[in-house]
Design an enzyme around this catalytic site. Sequence first.
Site, PDB file in Angstrom:
ATOM      1  N   ALA A  63       0.748  -1.058  -0.132  1.00  0.00           N
ATOM      2  CA  ALA A  63      -0.035   0.013   0.018  1.00  0.00           C
ATOM      3  C   ALA A  63       0.920   1.286   0.121  1.00  0.00           C
ATOM      4  CB  ALA A  63      -0.764  -0.028   1.225  1.00  0.00           C
ATOM      5  N   GLY A 108       0.781  -4.863   1.057  1.00  0.00           N
ATOM      6  CA  GLY A 108      -0.417  -5.033   0.112  1.00  0.00           C
ATOM      7  C   GLY A 108      -0.262  -5.661  -1.059  1.00  0.00           C
ATOM      8  N   GLU A 111      -0.570  -9.392  -0.065  1.00  0.00           N
ATOM      9  CA  GLU A 111      -1.900  -9.456   0.205  1.00  0.00           C
ATOM     10  C   GLU A 111      -3.098  -9.683  -0.927  1.00  0.00           C
ATOM     11  OE1 GLU A 111      -1.616  -6.036   2.933  1.00  0.00           O
ATOM     12  OE2 GLU A 111      -2.637  -7.268   4.677  1.00  0.00           O
ATOM     13  N   GLU A 131       4.830  -5.077   7.725  1.00  0.00           N
ATOM     14  CA  GLU A 131       4.247  -3.903   8.186  1.00  0.00           C
ATOM     15  C   GLU A 131       4.601  -3.682   9.881  1.00  0.00           C
ATOM     16  OE1 GLU A 131       2.709  -6.013   6.416  1.00  0.00           O
ATOM     17  OE2 GLU A 131       1.133  -5.273   5.057  1.00  0.00           O
TER      18      GLU A 131
HETATM   19  N1  CO8 Z   1       4.590   3.310  -1.100  1.00  0.00           N
HETATM   20  C1  CO8 Z   1       4.979   4.352  -1.352  1.00  0.00           C
HETATM   21  N2  CO8 Z   1       5.968   4.569  -2.318  1.00  0.00           N
HETATM   22  C2  CO8 Z   1       6.672   3.366  -2.395  1.00  0.00           C
HETATM   23  C3  CO8 Z   1       6.353   2.019  -2.055  1.00  0.00           C
HETATM   24  C4  CO8 Z   1       5.332   2.065  -1.188  1.00  0.00           C
HETATM   25  N3  CO8 Z   1       4.807   0.930  -0.443  1.00  0.00           N
HETATM   26  N4  CO8 Z   1       7.641   1.123  -2.355  1.00  0.00           N
HETATM   27  C5  CO8 Z   1       8.240   2.064  -3.151  1.00  0.00           C
HETATM   28  N5  CO8 Z   1       7.738   3.157  -3.050  1.00  0.00           N
HETATM   29  C6  CO8 Z   1       8.592   4.228  -4.148  1.00  0.00           C
HETATM   30  C7  CO8 Z   1       9.672   4.687  -3.346  1.00  0.00           C
HETATM   31  O1  CO8 Z   1       9.162   5.862  -2.382  1.00  0.00           O
HETATM   32  C8  CO8 Z   1      10.478   5.135  -4.366  1.00  0.00           C
HETATM   33  O2  CO8 Z   1      10.081   6.463  -4.811  1.00  0.00           O
HETATM   34  P1  CO8 Z   1      10.776   7.943  -5.067  1.00  0.00           P
HETATM   35  O3  CO8 Z   1      11.695   7.398  -6.391  1.00  0.00           O
HETATM   36  O4  CO8 Z   1      10.078   8.831  -5.429  1.00  0.00           O
HETATM   37  O5  CO8 Z   1      11.832   8.132  -3.746  1.00  0.00           O
HETATM   38  C9  CO8 Z   1      10.105   4.314  -5.721  1.00  0.00           C
HETATM   39  O6  CO8 Z   1       8.936   3.966  -5.378  1.00  0.00           O
HETATM   40  C10 CO8 Z   1      11.321   3.414  -5.828  1.00  0.00           C
HETATM   41  O7  CO8 Z   1      11.696   2.582  -4.678  1.00  0.00           O
HETATM   42  P2  CO8 Z   1      12.850   2.322  -4.126  1.00  0.00           P
HETATM   43  O8  CO8 Z   1      13.693   3.438  -4.424  1.00  0.00           O
HETATM   44  O9  CO8 Z   1      12.620   2.367  -2.302  1.00  0.00           O
HETATM   45  O10 CO8 Z   1      13.424   0.971  -4.913  1.00  0.00           O
HETATM   46  P3  CO8 Z   1      14.416   0.202  -4.416  1.00  0.00           P
HETATM   47  O11 CO8 Z   1      14.891  -0.829  -5.182  1.00  0.00           O
HETATM   48  O12 CO8 Z   1      15.674   0.934  -3.610  1.00  0.00           O
HETATM   49  O13 CO8 Z   1      13.737  -0.424  -2.803  1.00  0.00           O
HETATM   50  C11 CO8 Z   1      11.938  -1.903  -2.115  1.00  0.00           C
HETATM   51  C12 CO8 Z   1      12.590  -1.444  -3.342  1.00  0.00           C
HETATM   52  C13 CO8 Z   1      12.664  -2.670  -1.367  1.00  0.00           C
HETATM   53  C14 CO8 Z   1      10.528  -2.313  -2.339  1.00  0.00           C
HETATM   54  C15 CO8 Z   1      11.501  -0.678  -1.012  1.00  0.00           C
HETATM   55  O14 CO8 Z   1      10.768   0.421  -2.272  1.00  0.00           O
HETATM   56  C16 CO8 Z   1      10.506  -0.735  -0.105  1.00  0.00           C
HETATM   57  O15 CO8 Z   1      10.957  -1.338   0.902  1.00  0.00           O
HETATM   58  N6  CO8 Z   1       9.244  -0.389  -0.147  1.00  0.00           N
HETATM   59  C17 CO8 Z   1       8.367  -0.528   0.773  1.00  0.00           C
HETATM   60  C18 CO8 Z   1       7.720  -1.923   0.988  1.00  0.00           C
HETATM   61  C19 CO8 Z   1       6.760  -1.697   2.081  1.00  0.00           C
HETATM   62  O16 CO8 Z   1       6.932  -1.687   3.080  1.00  0.00           O
HETATM   63  N7  CO8 Z   1       5.761  -2.275   1.617  1.00  0.00           N
HETATM   64  C20 CO8 Z   1       4.406  -2.376   2.642  1.00  0.00           C
HETATM   65  C21 CO8 Z   1       3.809  -1.107   2.850  1.00  0.00           C
HETATM   66  S1  CO8 Z   1       2.718  -1.280   4.119  1.00  0.00           S
HETATM   67  C22 CO8 Z   1       1.210  -2.014   3.445  1.00  0.00           C
HETATM   68  O17 CO8 Z   1       1.349  -2.538   2.101  1.00  0.00           O
HETATM   69  C23 CO8 Z   1       0.052  -2.223   4.200  1.00  0.00           C
HETATM   70  C24 CO8 Z   1      -1.136  -2.823   3.650  1.00  0.00           C
HETATM   71  C25 CO8 Z   1      -2.257  -2.926   4.464  1.00  0.00           C
HETATM   72  C26 CO8 Z   1      -2.694  -1.200   4.410  1.00  0.00           C
HETATM   73  C27 CO8 Z   1      -4.011  -1.206   5.207  1.00  0.00           C
HETATM   74  C28 CO8 Z   1      -4.209   0.224   5.616  1.00  0.00           C
HETATM   75  C29 CO8 Z   1      -4.863   0.801   6.691  1.00  0.00           C
END
Ligand code: CO8
Length: 258
Positions: A63, A108, A111, A131
């Site tokens: 998400a 997400g 999920e 999370e």
């Molecule tokens: N949300 C928003 N932006 C994201 C997300 C995300 N989940 N994942 C990646 N991005 C963005 C980054 O911010 C980045 O943007 P920018 O270039 O503007 O800085 C771009 O995508 C590229 O990402 P990275 O530079 O970080 O790429 P890397 O190759 O270095 O890393 C990863 C890739 C490991 C996937 C890393 O991006 C990461 O850790 N992302 C987050 C993963 C994560 O924690 N996901 C879980 C999110 S929480 C969730 O899903 C909860 C679901 C339930 C919600 C319920 C609501 C109440």
Amino acid sequence: MAFVEYEVKDAVGIITINRPEALNALNSAVLDELSAVIDGVDQNTIRCLILTGAGEKSFVAGADIAEMSSLTKAEGEAFGKKGNDVFRKLETFPIPVIAAVNGFALGGGCEIAMSCDFRICSDNAMFGQPEAGLGITPGFGGTQRLARLIGPGMAKQLLYTARNIKAEEALRLGLVNQVVPQAELMPTVEKMAAGIAQNAPIAVRGCKEAVNKGLDLPMDEAIVVEEKIFGACFETHDQKEGMGAFLEKRKEKTFTNN
Ligand code: CO8
């Protein structure tokens, strides 16, 4: 649509989440578009769906953390419901949905993949529920579907540690059915979907309904669900066609979902 593409290849529909600048992260707009695309699938002509992500790096990286970061308690719950409603739509969609996981399937992303009927992934895929490290629980069904898919003990370990796992470990745990080289992911899944599309839709849909409904019931009630769905197949065109083809030693079959 800005973030979700839909393509039809014969009787197979391919839904692609296309927000590569954020690794296909799910924000409200993506969820709204996804919901609309699912609603728009022509159930008369489409016999199998594939869900994938755009690009070679990410299926869905979760998400949208930026969008979620300032939510209130009530807004958090509402956002969870919004995702759950769309994911449940996929899970209960009458037609099978295969997740073609082409990279990160985190939070997400894991999920939504678990809301599909099954998952085939590329060798660079990575799964996880990060999370707990973000100060939240999974909110799009992760605590429920992960425990049902791989068992409560392993699910709890992954949830508490927030550890990501690679494709081979996901295969060993039963989270995915098959791992293929990245270049072969879509050809493999499309071939599988086309094979499913050749079987009697009335039967394939019945199998999905019976498994889904039965899993929530005690066995004595679950087998009755199966009996009803099994019985409903008889006297249909598809049952007569399928059995008729066998008895006539005929390879060609024309199924109509009637
Ligand atoms: N949300 C928003 N932006 C994201 C997300 C995300 N989940 N994942 C990646 N991005 C963005 C980054 O911010 C980045 O943007 P920018 O270039 O503007 O800085 C771009 O995508 C590229 O990402 P990275 O530079 O970080 O790429 P890397 O190759 O270095 O890393 C990863 C890739 C490991 C996937 C890393 O991006 C990461 O850790 N992302 C987050 C993963 C994560 O924690 N996901 C879980 C999110 S929480 C969730 O899903 C909860 C679901 C339930 C919600 C319920 C609501 C109440």
